[in-house]
Write a protein that holds these residues in place. Structure first.
Motif, PDB file in Angstrom:
ATOM      1  N   ALA A  62      32.269 -35.554 -58.052  1.00  4.42           N
ATOM      2  CA  ALA A  62      33.733 -35.675 -58.054  1.00  4.42           C
ATOM      3  C   ALA A  62      34.359 -35.381 -59.416  1.00  4.42           C
ATOM      4  CB  ALA A  62      34.148 -37.052 -57.568  1.00  4.42           C
ATOM      5  N   SER A  63      33.788 -35.924 -60.490  1.00  8.30           N
ATOM      6  CA  SER A  63      34.381 -35.676 -61.811  1.00  8.30           C
ATOM      7  C   SER A  63      34.176 -34.220 -62.233  1.00  8.30           C
ATOM      8  CB  SER A  63      33.825 -36.633 -62.863  1.00  8.30           C
ATOM      9  OG  SER A  63      32.443 -36.439 -63.036  1.00  8.30           O
ATOM     10  N   CYS A  64      33.070 -33.615 -61.818  1.00 16.00           N
ATOM     11  CA  CYS A  64      32.838 -32.192 -62.113  1.00 16.00           C
ATOM     12  C   CYS A  64      33.913 -31.347 -61.420  1.00 16.00           C
ATOM     13  CB  CYS A  64      31.468 -31.748 -61.627  1.00 16.00           C
ATOM     14  SG  CYS A  64      30.063 -32.576 -62.384  1.00 16.00           S
ATOM     15  N   VAL A  65      34.124 -31.608 -60.140  1.00 21.49           N
ATOM     16  CA  VAL A  65      35.107 -30.849 -59.369  1.00 21.49           C
ATOM     17  C   VAL A  65      36.496 -31.027 -59.961  1.00 21.49           C
ATOM     18  CG1 VAL A  65      36.247 -30.643 -57.123  1.00 21.49           C
ATOM     19  CG2 VAL A  65      33.762 -30.900 -57.239  1.00 21.49           C
ATOM     20  N   GLN A  66      36.867 -32.255 -60.285  1.00 16.80           N
ATOM     21  CA  GLN A  66      38.189 -32.517 -60.833  1.00 16.80           C
ATOM     22  C   GLN A  66      38.408 -31.753 -62.139  1.00 16.80           C
ATOM     23  OE1 GLN A  66      39.095 -36.599 -61.721  1.00 16.80           O
ATOM     24  NE2 GLN A  66      41.246 -36.162 -62.059  1.00 16.80           N
ATOM     25  N   CYS A  67      37.474 -31.850 -63.058  1.00 12.51           N
ATOM     26  CA  CYS A  67      37.614 -31.175 -64.343  1.00 12.51           C
ATOM     27  C   CYS A  67      37.603 -29.658 -64.171  1.00 12.51           C
ATOM     28  CB  CYS A  67      36.505 -31.617 -65.296  1.00 12.51           C
ATOM     29  SG  CYS A  67      36.675 -30.940 -66.964  1.00 12.51           S
ATOM     30  N   HIS A  68      36.690 -29.133 -63.379  1.00  8.61           N
ATOM     31  CA  HIS A  68      36.576 -27.692 -63.188  1.00  8.61           C
ATOM     32  C   HIS A  68      37.725 -27.129 -62.360  1.00  8.61           C
ATOM     33  CE1 HIS A  68      32.555 -26.480 -64.826  1.00  8.61           C
ATOM     34  NE2 HIS A  68      32.489 -27.791 -64.934  1.00  8.61           N
TER      35      HIS A  68
END
Length: 99
Positions: A62-68
């Motif tokens: 989730a944090s990867c998707v949000q940042c990317h």
């Protein structure tokens, strides 16, 4: 790809940074095999990298998707940190607004 480790060079070099010892390896892959066309992989710590891993999912991704999604200049990639790629993106007109 993210090595998660940048080491300061000696002060006389104006605060420039370079890659130091590999701490961990994370990879983002764009491929139609994945449900939203992208997947993130965590290969572990630099001292014990795994050869094969499953894509991250749920809260791990989730944090990867949000940042990317929110912080990248082209699609879900950080071309803004690579001058050659940034120039290509400008020339091709693929930059997100604000870049």
């Amino acid at each position: 790809m993210n090595s998660e480790n940048l080491t300061p060079i000696q002060p006389q070099t104006k605060g420039e940074r370079f890659q130091g010892e590999l701490l961990k390896l994370e990879v983002e892959v764009k491929d139609s095999r994945f449900s939203d066309g992208w997947a993130f992989f965590g290969f572990g710590l630099g001292s014990a990298l795994k050869d094969v891993v499953a894509p991250l999912s749920g809260s791990a991704a989730a944090s990867c998707v949000q940042c990317h999604t929110n912080q990248t200049a082209v699609e879900r990639t950080f071309v803004q940190f690579y001058p050659t790629l940034l120039k290509v993106a400008r020339d091709k007109g693929t930059l997100k607004p604000g870049f």
